[in-house]
Structures are given as C-alpha cells and as structure tokens.
Scaffold this motif. Structure first.
Motif, short mmCIF file in Angstrom:
data_model
loop_
_atom_site.label_atom_id
_atom_site.label_comp_id
_atom_site.label_asym_id
_atom_site.label_seq_id
_atom_site.Cartn_x
_atom_site.Cartn_y
_atom_site.Cartn_z
N LEU A 2 0.92 -1.17 0.09
CA LEU A 2 -0.01 -0.12 0.01
C LEU A 2 0.81 1.28 -0.16
O LEU A 2 1.55 1.53 0.98
CB LEU A 2 -0.89 0.13 1.27
N MET A 3 0.76 2.04 -1.14
CA MET A 3 1.73 3.36 -1.12
C MET A 3 0.85 4.49 -1.56
O MET A 3 -0.18 4.45 -2.47
CB MET A 3 2.79 2.97 -2.62
N TYR A 4 0.71 5.42 -0.76
CA TYR A 4 0.11 6.63 -1.20
C TYR A 4 0.83 8.00 -0.87
O TYR A 4 1.71 7.85 0.20
CB TYR A 4 -1.00 6.69 -0.24
N CYS A 5 0.51 8.86 -1.70
CA CYS A 5 1.34 10.06 -1.39
C CYS A 5 0.39 11.24 -1.50
O CYS A 5 -0.84 11.31 -2.08
CB CYS A 5 2.14 10.66 -2.59
N GLY A 6 0.59 12.35 -0.39
CA GLY A 6 0.10 13.55 -0.23
C GLY A 6 0.76 14.66 -0.81
O GLY A 6 1.50 14.43 -1.89
N GLU A 7 0.51 16.08 -0.29
CA GLU A 7 1.30 17.11 -0.81
C GLU A 7 2.55 16.97 -0.30
O GLU A 7 3.53 16.95 -0.91
CB GLU A 7 0.75 18.43 -0.16
N SER A 8 3.01 16.70 1.07
CA SER A 8 4.23 16.88 1.65
C SER A 8 4.73 15.43 2.64
O SER A 8 5.72 15.70 3.11
CB SER A 8 4.19 18.07 2.62
N VAL A 9 3.64 14.48 2.33
CA VAL A 9 4.08 13.37 3.20
C VAL A 9 3.55 12.27 2.18
O VAL A 9 2.68 12.26 1.43
CB VAL A 9 3.31 13.49 4.46
N PHE A 14 8.32 -1.97 -9.87
CA PHE A 14 7.06 -2.45 -9.57
C PHE A 14 5.83 -1.53 -9.68
O PHE A 14 5.05 -1.92 -10.20
CB PHE A 14 7.15 -3.27 -8.43
N ASN A 15 6.15 -0.31 -9.16
CA ASN A 15 5.18 0.34 -8.84
C ASN A 15 5.74 2.09 -8.77
O ASN A 15 6.55 2.14 -8.19
CB ASN A 15 4.16 0.24 -7.65
N THR A 16 5.00 2.98 -9.01
CA THR A 16 5.16 4.47 -9.07
C THR A 16 4.00 5.16 -8.36
O THR A 16 3.10 4.78 -9.02
CB THR A 16 5.77 5.04 -10.02
N VAL A 17 4.13 5.94 -7.50
CA VAL A 17 2.77 6.82 -7.02
C VAL A 17 3.24 8.29 -7.09
O VAL A 17 4.57 8.59 -6.51
CB VAL A 17 2.58 6.45 -5.73
N MET A 18 2.39 9.22 -7.44
CA MET A 18 2.80 10.68 -7.65
C MET A 18 2.10 11.18 -6.60
O MET A 18 0.95 11.07 -6.46
CB MET A 18 2.29 11.14 -9.15
N GLY A 19 2.84 12.06 -6.05
CA GLY A 19 2.11 13.06 -4.90
C GLY A 19 2.22 14.59 -5.27
O GLY A 19 2.77 14.82 -6.45
N GLY A 20 1.96 15.58 -4.55
CA GLY A 20 2.34 16.87 -4.84
C GLY A 20 3.50 17.41 -4.94
O GLY A 20 4.13 17.73 -5.95
N SER A 21 4.39 17.12 -3.64
CA SER A 21 5.96 17.63 -3.84
C SER A 21 6.71 16.31 -3.42
O SER A 21 7.95 16.55 -3.29
CB SER A 21 6.03 18.59 -2.80
N LEU A 65 8.55 1.72 -5.99
CA LEU A 65 8.81 0.43 -5.47
C LEU A 65 9.69 -0.35 -6.39
O LEU A 65 9.15 -0.69 -7.39
CB LEU A 65 7.34 -0.10 -4.97
N GLN A 66 10.53 -1.02 -5.67
CA GLN A 66 11.57 -1.79 -6.65
C GLN A 66 12.20 -2.92 -5.63
O GLN A 66 12.72 -2.57 -4.63
CB GLN A 66 12.54 -1.08 -7.42
#
Length: 729
Positions: free
Chosen positions: A44-51, A600-607, A612-613
C-alpha cells in the motif's frame, strides 16, 4: 484568529527552534527505505502534498516519508497487523488496524497512535467515516469520533452516540482547511447530531439538534452552513472554526426567497452564505424583506431589512459567490435594477443602484469569489467587495457569451459590429481595481478556466487560443496551425496546456508567456507548477513556472511514461528500470540510479513521489540532496542555516534574514501548504552576504493572506532552504 492564541500555538507546535528545517542543497534527492521482511500481501503506497506512507495488507510497521525533513519514520505496530485502510492527503497520513489508529503530520514532523473504541461505522458508499483533508483526518465509530490534528500531530477523541439502526449513508464526514465535521442523521429525525473540530482551538464543539448540510457548496472553507425546520420555526446554523462555535438563527415561518445555485469551480475561498425571507406587515402589499448573511471567518450572522411594496418590486433570490452574495431587485414600473450585496469581508450589506434597465429575463448576474457583475443592453456594471469600488462599461449588446468568473475576476466576450470577424473581451479584476479590454478573433471554441486563468479558442483560419491571467491582469494569445479546429485546453494552477495530436502549447499566468511546438508521439500531464511531457519518442521535457522555461532530457534507455504533481514531475524510462524526478523549484532532473531490477510501482504526490523496486521503496524530496553544500554564516535561526525570520509567529509583519554564500540568482518566496506561490519577496542577483527583507502578510496581489502555516523558501545557485512560518490575524 486573535493574538491571545499565540501562546496556545507556541505550546502546540513546540519551541521556535524546532520550526527550522534542516540545511539542504537545491537539486533534490531520492531517499530509500528497506521494507520489513514480515510485510505480506499487496503493498500500500500513497502520497499527499508533503507526506507519503507505505505499508502492506499484513504488516508489523508503517513507514512515513516527510518532504520537509527528507526522513523516513518507522512506526512499529509491535506485531503483524491487518491494515484495514490507509489515507494520505495534503500534509497528513492516517491508517487503522482492528484496534489502533496511526497518524503522521508533516506540519510538525511527528506521529501518534491511539487505541480506539467501538465498531467502525459501515461505509459501503460515500461518505466514508474514515478519511483525511489537507491538515485533519477523521475516524468515526458507534461510540466515538476521532480527529487527527495535523497542527499538533495528535489524535483527539470525543464520545458520541450513534443509533442502532445507522446504515451507510446516514452520516456526513469531511474536513477542509482548519476544521473537520461529523454529522449523524438519526432516521426520520430532521435534527441530526453535529460535531465539529477546530484546528485553531484544538477542541471539539457539538450540537445535539443540528441541521441538514446539503451539497459540497455548503461545506465551506473555515466552516459550514446547515438548516432545519422545527414546528413553526425556521433554524439556520453557521459554524466557524475560528470561533469554534455554532451560531443559530431562528425565525417564524415566512415566505422564503429562493436560494439561487452557484458555481464554485473557480473560487478558492468559499466563506459566504446568504438568504432572505419576506413578511407581510401592511396589507395588502406592504412587505418587509429580511436578509441574513453568514461568513465562516467572522462566525456571526449579519442582518439587513427593507420595506417594499410587492406591487412595485420583485426578486428571485440570492446568488452566492465565494466571499460575496447578491440579491437583484427589479422595479416593475421602471425596469431598473438595484442590488443588495453582502460582503463576507466586512460582514455587512450594502445597496447599489447601477442604473441597469432590462425586462424580467435575467441577463448576466454573475459572481466571482469577491466580485459581482450584471449588464443590460447598454452597459456592464462591475463591483469589487475587496476595494468597495464600482466600474461601468458602455457597450452595444449583440450576442454576449456566457461570462466566466473566478476568485477575483469576471471575463465577458461579445461580438463586434464594426469588426464582424472579431469580438471584444472585457476582463474586470477586483484586486487590481481595473478593467482590461482587448480584441480577439470571433468564434466559439473550447473554454477552460480556474481561479487564475481563462483560456478560450476560436475557429477561424487564423484560429488562436486566447488567455487572460488574473495573477498579473494581462492577456496573450497562442496562434494555432491552420489544420487545428478543436484544440483541447487544460488549466491547472497558474499553467495552461493546449493539445491537438502532435501540437502543444503552454501559457504561464505568472509571466504572460506562451510556448508552442509541433512534435511527434506526444504524452503529457499538467500539474500545478510543473508540466511533464515526452515527445518525438525519445525525449523528456518539463516546464517549470518557477524557472519560466523548459528543461530537456534524452535518456539513453528511451521514454515510457510521465507524471506531474505540484512542484515536481516524474519520468519513467523504457524498460522500467530507471526513474527520473524533475525538481520544478530548480529545473533539475534527479535520476534514481540504484535500481537493479524492474520498477514494480510508482505513485505521484504533490511534492513527493514513491518508487517501489524489490524490497526497497524510494521517496523523492525537492528540498534536499545528499551532496554537500557550502557552510552558511550563523544567523538568528541557528548555525548552518541560510534562512530565519522574527517574530515567528507574527501578526502584522515578520523580518526575514537570509544568507547568500555565493554570488548568483536568488529566489525567496512564500507558499501555502498546497504549494501555491503567494508572494515573491526576492528574485534577483545577490552578492555573497547577509540580507533582510520584510514580509507584511500580503500576497503578490496586495491582498492579506489568512491566519495559518506558510512556507518561506530560498533557492540559490548552490543552496536552498525552507522554513515554516506562522501568521496570526
């Protein structure tokens, strides 16, 4: 927010020395975290603006990455737990297991856990009893409401009572800016239980007999509005997070003047609700109109009354914008219109007589965030509640297009008799107290807009896309190739992107600049301050609103995919074995070079972004780097810092001290926690040395920003640093 809250804020955020962010170089860097061997199931991978947050369906740990500190934090769950859900948004990340709540805040770079009580409410459909806003998160069970307060990095709890027959959809839960709300609808009872949490006060406020809070437009910035009917009484309820209290307005049943829907798509600050009702006081036609307005910033109801004859006057209802509301009143005998305007800024009503004459069919009553306008067949009336000033424009109405409005502007277009192939564009900007008039080619086309930009296309042989920037109150155009008939236009932040097959164009509202190119195999994403694209099959390209130019890269592995966030971009090469981050603050590409197998996976956030590799996860921070930087001169913020300010917190102005270790271009700016640039304090060449500049709490348009947490950032030729500052109004 009152100055008396200063000591509470200091206590909540810790010592002032803890507000300094670590020294860092400007290029940005990737930071690795090795995953726990007992993690299993889907990652489980998640991005916000600064976290950002990383865990798995079954895991003994949760990892949090903080953009400001560029550090991974490991929160141990002591044993392998089932992670029921994880939510990341803005500056907070939260998760829960079968017994434990976990939260992390990038505002204070800290985390907290709390065992919870009660059965989690069912959530098969939205709204969900577990979620997060920019700075606050909520979690609701049948016995308790829990709020994670990002300003102090702590969970808060409040005991509640939920009916046994509660079903999914019987509640409403959300958070915006500095508050969170929990509403529990109790079956057929029309007075739901209401609970609010104020980040300003770090406290709950409840109302056992509340009201119905309808669409998202009632879930406003800094508070919300609700209503209910109780017997012969009409109840109106306003909540303000700054006051952390419910203000209740009651009146006997009376004919209600209809509320007219509003479009808040381009409005940044939605703080106002206004309504009216009428009573017969002198039969047969002597009436009194009662107007009420509520602004979530002041947290109090304002009232205005007007005696009129129903034989002579008519009206339909209040139009509500972001910080303003307006009620048009028509004189049946003369056809003249007058307007009752409620200003949330002043929390007061004023009446205007712009001498507009028309029949009963509404023409152009339009509201922006802080502007109102209407027109008849001979003139347009503009009014700004920011300046309190009014402007008129005489024109011959032939066929006017639907006006477009935003936070501080209204933009009209209409055909020109004298130039049948052209049309006039009228753009009124309340912040500049100015009306801009220019000509554009005639024709309908795709139109996009937000709070900063209006972009519209035309369809002549010399077809163009026309742009208006409310940031600098100026306009420009982009000439399109002749074979393009219907280009698609996208706006985000202060950037606009025009696309048609192999042609693209960019407009920057900060500089009023346009760029265009014909290429092959185009793919793009338009972020807030960054546009990412690959073109010609083998080249990465990124545009940054900070640098005002393109930055090109041709990776030897070939191109595969692109992403864009607030201040950064992400590029994946062909073969999926190499990833490049683009730092929009500086224009640097930062490759992730330690990959030895497929991503394996990439997740984009704000900053930030996650990659994942294997058993490693990488996070990017644009504010830090692993390379060394020159030592800085000691300033008030402490040794080895380039940036400090005093006082902090401040209420009117703060003096910023900054160090330039080596001569070169320096950018010193203030941004909000969403990454929006508010004020450029310095953008010039500086010799090595120590300097000071004052920030007076205004944005680039000269408008005061609200109470809150902001980022003060400096970027130089071989150094950069960021610092949190606190403004208290």
């Amino acid at each position: 927010m009152k100055k008396a809250l200063l000591f509470g804020l200091l206590a909540g955020f810790g010592l002032l020395s803890s507000l300094n962010l670590p020294l860092h170089a400007q290029t940005g860097a990737w930071f690795r975290q090795t995953l726990h061997p007992q993690m299993s199931g889907t990652t489980l991978m998640y991005c916000g603006e600064s976290v950002a947050a990383v865990t798995s369906e079954q895991s003994p740990v949760i990892y949090f990455f903080d953009v400001f500190t560029a550090q991974w934090t490991t929160v141990s769950l002591k044993s392998v737990k089932k992670i029921n859900k994880i939510v990341v948004n803005g500056n907070v990340a939260v998760a829960y297991t079968d017994s434990l709540l976990i939260g992390y805040s990038a505002l204070v770079s800290g985390w907290d856990t709390l065992p919870y009580q009660g059965e989690v409410l069912p959530s098969y459909f939205e709204p969900n009893p577990f979620g997060a806003g920019e700075n606050l998160a909520w979690f609701v069970t049948r016995t308790h409401a829990y709020i994670f307060d990002g300003a102090i990095g702590k969970w808060k709890e409040h005991e509640i009572s939920v009916p046994d027959n509660y079903q999914s959809g019987d509640g409403s839960f959300w958070s915006r800016d500095n508050y969170a709300a929990v509403i529990i609808y109790r079956g057929s009872v029309i007075s739901p239980y209401m609970l609010a949490y104020s980040m300003e006060k770090h406290a709950f406020c409840e109302l056992d007999e509340g009201g119905t809070c309808l669409d998202d437009e009632w879930k406003m910035n800094y508070g919300f509005f609700a209503y209910r009917t109780s017997g012969d009484d009409q109840i109106r309820i306003g909540y303000s997070a700054f006051k952390n209290r419910f203000e209740i307005l009651s009146f006997q049943k009376a004919p209600l003047v209809s509320f007219l829907a509003r479009n808040l798509k381009n409005v940044k600050e939605n703080t106002v609700y206004a309504f009216a009702y009428s009573q017969l006081i002198n039969p047969p036609d002597g009436c009194r109109l009662y107007c009420h307005g509520f602004d979530t910033r002041s947290g109090i109801w304002s009232e205005y009354s007007w005696d009129y004859s129903s034989t002579d006057f008519e009206f339909s209802g209040f139009y509500c914008g972001g910080q303003v509301a307006m009620l048009p009143v028509r004189n049946k005998k003369t056809g003249e219109y007058s307007y009752m305007v409620y200003s949330g800024k002043n929390n007061s009503f004023t009446v205007h007589f712009p001498e507009l004459f028309r029949d009963a069919t509404p023409y152009g009553t339009i509201l922006g965030g802080s502007t109102v306008t209407d027109f008849d067949t001979a003139s347009i009336w503009f009014h700004s509640v920011e300046t309190g000033r009014t402007k008129y424009l005489s024109f011959s109405r032939e066929d006017i297009m639907s006006p477009v409005s935003g936070e501080n502007y209204v933009c009209y277009r209409n055909y020109s008799r004298s130039h049948p192939d052209s049309m006039h564009v009228y753009a009124f900007n309340g912040n500049f107290d100015s009306l801009l008039v220019f000509m554009a080619p005639y024709g309908y086309g795709n139109t996009s807009s937000n709070e900063n930009i209006v972009a519209f296309g035309t369809m002549l042989p010399n077809n163009t896309v026309q742009f208006y920037s409310s940031v600098i109150h100026n306009h420009n155009h982009l000439l399109l190739p002749e074979n393009i008939e219907y280009p698609m236009t996208y706006v985000n932040g202060k950037l606009a992107f025009v696309n048609y097959l192999s042609f693209y164009g960019i407009y920057d509202a900060n500089t009023n600049g346009t760029f265009s190119e014909t290429c092959s195999k185009l793919k793009f994403q338009c972020g807030i301050n960054v546009i990412s694209l690959f073109k010609n099959g083998n080249q990465f390209s990124a545009y940054s609103s900070y640098t005002g130019k393109f930055h090109e890269l041709t990776p030897p592995e070939g191109t595969y995919d692109v992403y864009a966030g607030t201040d950064i971009g992400l590029f994946r090469s062909l073969g999926l074995k190499k990833v490049y981050a683009f730092n929009g603050l500086t224009g640097d590409y930062v490759p992730l070079t330690d990959l030895t197998s497929d991503v394996f996976n990439t997740v984009m956030g704000g900053s930030t972004a996650l990659v994942l590799q294997g058993n490693n996860v990488w996070a990017f921070s644009p504010l830090h780097a692993t390379v060394s930087v020159p030592a800085a001169i000691a300033i008030d913020g402490g040794p080895d810092h380039f940036l400090a300010n005093y006082p902090n917190p401040f209420s009117e102005a703060t003096t910023v001290t900054y160090i330039v270790p080596k001569a070169g271009k320096v950018l010193l700016m203030v941004t909000d926690l969403r990454g929006q640039t508010l004020r450029i304090l310095v953008s010039d060449v500086r010799q090595a040395g120590k300097y000071t500049v004052v920030w007076d709490g205004l944005n680039d348009a000269g408008k005061p920003v609200g109470s809150g947490i902001y980022l003060l950032s400096i970027i130089g030729s071989n150094f950069s640093e960021a610092r949190k500052v606190f403004l208290i109004r």
